[in-house]
Design a protein around this motif. Structure first.
Motif, PDB file in Angstrom:
ATOM      1  N   SER A  86       0.823  -1.210   0.000  1.00  0.00           N
ATOM      2  CA  SER A  86       0.000   0.000   0.000  1.00  0.00           C
ATOM      3  C   SER A  86       0.859   1.263   0.000  1.00  0.00           C
ATOM      4  CB  SER A  86      -0.926   0.003   1.219  1.00  0.00           C
ATOM      5  OG  SER A  86      -0.169   0.066   2.422  1.00  0.00           O
ATOM      6  N   GLN A  87       2.147   1.123   0.334  1.00  0.00           N
ATOM      7  CA  GLN A  87       3.037   2.280   0.398  1.00  0.00           C
ATOM      8  C   GLN A  87       4.096   2.289  -0.703  1.00  0.00           C
ATOM      9  OE1 GLN A  87       4.693   2.744   4.394  1.00  0.00           O
ATOM     10  NE2 GLN A  87       2.871   1.804   5.310  1.00  0.00           N
ATOM     11  N   TYR A  88       4.400   1.112  -1.249  1.00  0.00           N
ATOM     12  CA  TYR A  88       5.478   1.018  -2.243  1.00  0.00           C
ATOM     13  C   TYR A  88       4.899   1.157  -3.649  1.00  0.00           C
ATOM     14  CZ  TYR A  88       9.250  -1.033  -5.022  1.00  0.00           C
ATOM     15  OH  TYR A  88      10.227  -1.255  -5.957  1.00  0.00           O
ATOM     16  N   HIS A  89       5.512   2.039  -4.444  1.00  0.00           N
ATOM     17  CA  HIS A  89       5.021   2.292  -5.799  1.00  0.00           C
ATOM     18  C   HIS A  89       6.123   2.128  -6.842  1.00  0.00           C
ATOM     19  CE1 HIS A  89       1.319   3.726  -3.977  1.00  0.00           C
ATOM     20  NE2 HIS A  89       2.029   4.542  -3.210  1.00  0.00           N
ATOM     21  N   GLY A  90       7.186   1.431  -6.484  1.00  0.00           N
ATOM     22  CA  GLY A  90       8.277   1.200  -7.421  1.00  0.00           C
ATOM     23  C   GLY A  90       8.029  -0.031  -8.277  1.00  0.00           C
ATOM     24  N   PRO A  91       9.043  -0.484  -9.008  1.00  0.00           N
ATOM     25  CA  PRO A  91       8.901  -1.673  -9.867  1.00  0.00           C
ATOM     26  C   PRO A  91       8.637  -2.927  -9.035  1.00  0.00           C
ATOM     27  CG  PRO A  91      11.202  -0.981  -9.720  1.00  0.00           C
ATOM     28  CD  PRO A  91      10.398   0.103  -9.082  1.00  0.00           C
ATOM     29  N   LYS A 111      17.482  -6.365 -13.899  1.00  0.00           N
ATOM     30  CA  LYS A 111      18.002  -6.817 -12.613  1.00  0.00           C
ATOM     31  C   LYS A 111      18.072  -5.664 -11.620  1.00  0.00           C
ATOM     32  CE  LYS A 111      21.693  -9.645 -10.637  1.00  0.00           C
ATOM     33  NZ  LYS A 111      22.944 -10.407 -10.930  1.00  0.00           N
ATOM     34  N   GLU A 112      18.318  -4.456 -12.121  1.00  0.00           N
ATOM     35  CA  GLU A 112      18.366  -3.284 -11.243  1.00  0.00           C
ATOM     36  C   GLU A 112      16.998  -3.012 -10.621  1.00  0.00           C
ATOM     37  OE1 GLU A 112      19.654  -3.474 -14.256  1.00  0.00           O
ATOM     38  OE2 GLU A 112      21.787  -3.474 -13.677  1.00  0.00           O
ATOM     39  N   ASP A 113      15.932  -3.141 -11.426  1.00  0.00           N
ATOM     40  CA  ASP A 113      14.582  -2.934 -10.891  1.00  0.00           C
ATOM     41  C   ASP A 113      14.237  -3.995  -9.847  1.00  0.00           C
ATOM     42  OD1 ASP A 113      14.190  -0.722 -12.446  1.00  0.00           O
ATOM     43  OD2 ASP A 113      13.077  -1.771 -14.017  1.00  0.00           O
ATOM     44  N   LEU A 114      14.638  -5.236 -10.119  1.00  0.00           N
ATOM     45  CA  LEU A 114      14.362  -6.311  -9.171  1.00  0.00           C
ATOM     46  C   LEU A 114      15.129  -6.095  -7.873  1.00  0.00           C
ATOM     47  CD1 LEU A 114      13.000  -8.992  -8.552  1.00  0.00           C
ATOM     48  CD2 LEU A 114      14.907 -10.161  -9.671  1.00  0.00           C
ATOM     49  N   ILE A 118      13.653  -5.758  -4.011  1.00  0.00           N
ATOM     50  CA  ILE A 118      14.107  -6.598  -2.896  1.00  0.00           C
ATOM     51  C   ILE A 118      14.677  -5.738  -1.775  1.00  0.00           C
ATOM     52  CG2 ILE A 118      15.769  -8.369  -2.219  1.00  0.00           C
ATOM     53  CD1 ILE A 118      15.471  -9.587  -4.991  1.00  0.00           C
ATOM     54  N   THR A 119      15.433  -4.714  -2.131  1.00  0.00           N
ATOM     55  CA  THR A 119      16.002  -3.819  -1.119  1.00  0.00           C
ATOM     56  C   THR A 119      14.905  -3.114  -0.335  1.00  0.00           C
ATOM     57  OG1 THR A 119      17.954  -3.461  -2.513  1.00  0.00           O
ATOM     58  CG2 THR A 119      17.547  -1.867  -0.747  1.00  0.00           C
ATOM     59  N   ALA A 120      13.855  -2.702  -1.035  1.00  0.00           N
ATOM     60  CA  ALA A 120      12.737  -2.038  -0.356  1.00  0.00           C
ATOM     61  C   ALA A 120      12.033  -2.999   0.600  1.00  0.00           C
ATOM     62  CB  ALA A 120      11.756  -1.496  -1.391  1.00  0.00           C
ATOM     63  N   VAL A 121      11.832  -4.245   0.168  1.00  0.00           N
ATOM     64  CA  VAL A 121      11.200  -5.244   1.037  1.00  0.00           C
ATOM     65  C   VAL A 121      12.066  -5.514   2.259  1.00  0.00           C
ATOM     66  CG1 VAL A 121      10.488  -7.658   1.193  1.00  0.00           C
ATOM     67  CG2 VAL A 121       9.924  -6.332  -0.845  1.00  0.00           C
ATOM     68  N   ASN A 122      13.362  -5.652   2.041  1.00  0.00           N
ATOM     69  CA  ASN A 122      14.282  -6.014   3.116  1.00  0.00           C
ATOM     70  C   ASN A 122      14.436  -4.911   4.156  1.00  0.00           C
ATOM     71  OD1 ASN A 122      16.129  -7.929   4.255  1.00  0.00           O
ATOM     72  ND2 ASN A 122      17.822  -6.668   3.513  1.00  0.00           N
ATOM     73  N   SER A 123      14.168  -3.682   3.775  1.00  0.00           N
ATOM     74  CA  SER A 123      14.343  -2.558   4.704  1.00  0.00           C
ATOM     75  C   SER A 123      13.020  -2.039   5.261  1.00  0.00           C
ATOM     76  CB  SER A 123      15.079  -1.411   3.997  1.00  0.00           C
ATOM     77  OG  SER A 123      14.352  -0.971   2.856  1.00  0.00           O
TER      78      SER A 123
END
Length: 295
Positions: A86-91, A111-114, A118-123
């Motif tokens: 609900s807060q993340y709007h990236g790839p 791979k950069e988008d992926l 993953i970085t957003a999920v992990n943080s």
């Protein structure tokens, strides 16, 4: 992707908040959400144990083995996922699936988008830390390995590096139907997971060897515990000895009776023969379907 030590890192207050979120969405509100939350709180806060002569009380997370543990962890991660998306709007990956704490996904993005996703999920949550693997050819999730082959996908069984392939010994006191169902269920799982017949044949041979090794281990243990002690002298070692049995070859052609071998050995050998019969029958599509129909 995999969450590191999920069960033990869930904060109690946030876990209970996640439960309330889902309890309040029920159409049937009996028992009440307050009652269920209080019961869950007791499970989370009254887990005590002793170690090294000292007593401890678990103050965070849910105890491993608790009946509510998997559902509790699953709901907590689902609650956090809902907040994240609900807060993340990236790839985002086009395919994204989760089983408790194991994720698998697929994407046509870069791979950069992926990596950004993953970085957003992990943080996103301080208690949830992830390990992950990115591959252009194949990935393993739970007990299945998925690979890209041409314009499609193929699947195979996956064993974790720590898998010891330990199975119930036939000398166990479990009912015979329980012990006899083990090889069938193992080969049925292989047949469902292995999309390629040659791969299934290879994995079946490996499965036979796993089971035969268990049988040999039992026989070695039984011999070591039943053979009478003998004086160790030079004459004893000079006696001619038979070559030790290292594997069961062509078990389907063995015909043994209790006059030749003790009953325990016979049961183990017949068990191994059953395993090889199943391996052969599951390679035949007609026999495979008839076997499944009988279960």
């Amino acid at each position: 992707m995999d969450i590191t030590s999920l069960y033990t890192v869930i904060p109690n207050d946030e876990g209970l908040r996640a439960l309330k979120h889902f309890f309040d969405q029920r159409t049937v509100k009996e028992p009440s959400s307050e009652t269920l939350l209080r019961l869950a709180e007791l499970v989370l806060t009254l887990n005590c144990f002793s170690f090294g002569g000292n007593f401890y009380k678990q103050t965070n997370g849910v105890a491993m083995g608790t009946k509510m543990g998997p559902s509790y962890a699953n709901l907590f991660v689902g609650f956090i996922e809902h907040q994240f998306f609900s807060q993340y709007h990236g790839p985002k990956p086009e395919l994204y699936g989760r089983y408790i704490d194991d994720y698998i996904g697929a994407t046509s993005s870069t791979k950069e988008d992926l990596t950004q996703f993953i970085t957003a999920v992990n943080s996103f949550h301080p208690a949830l830390k992830y390990t992950w693997e990115i591959s252009d050819t194949s990935l393993a999730s739970l007990d299945i390995k998925i690979s890209i082959e041409g314009n499609g996908l193929c699947t195979s069984v996956y064993y974790k590096p720590i898998d010891s392939h330990s199975y119930l010994l036939y000398s166990s006191s479990h009912p015979s139907h329980v012990k006899n169902s083990i090889p069938f269920s193992q080969f049925l799982s292989l047949r469902r997971l292995c999309s390629d017949d040659s791969d299934f044949s290879e994995k079946s041979e490996a499965m036979c060897q796993f089971s035969i090794n268990v049988a040999i281990l039992f026989l070695s243990f039984k011999r070591a515990t039943t053979v009478s002690n003998k004086s160790i002298d030079r004459q004893h070692y000079k006696r001619p000895r038979r070559k030790p049995l290292t594997a069961f070859h062509l078990l389907l052609h063995f015909t043994l009776t209790t006059n030749q071998l003790n009953l325990s050995f016979l049961k183990i050998l017949n068990y191994s023969k059953t395993i090889q019969r199943l391996s052969l029958s599951f390679r035949n599509p007609h026999l495979f379907h008839s076997n499944v129909t009988k279960t």
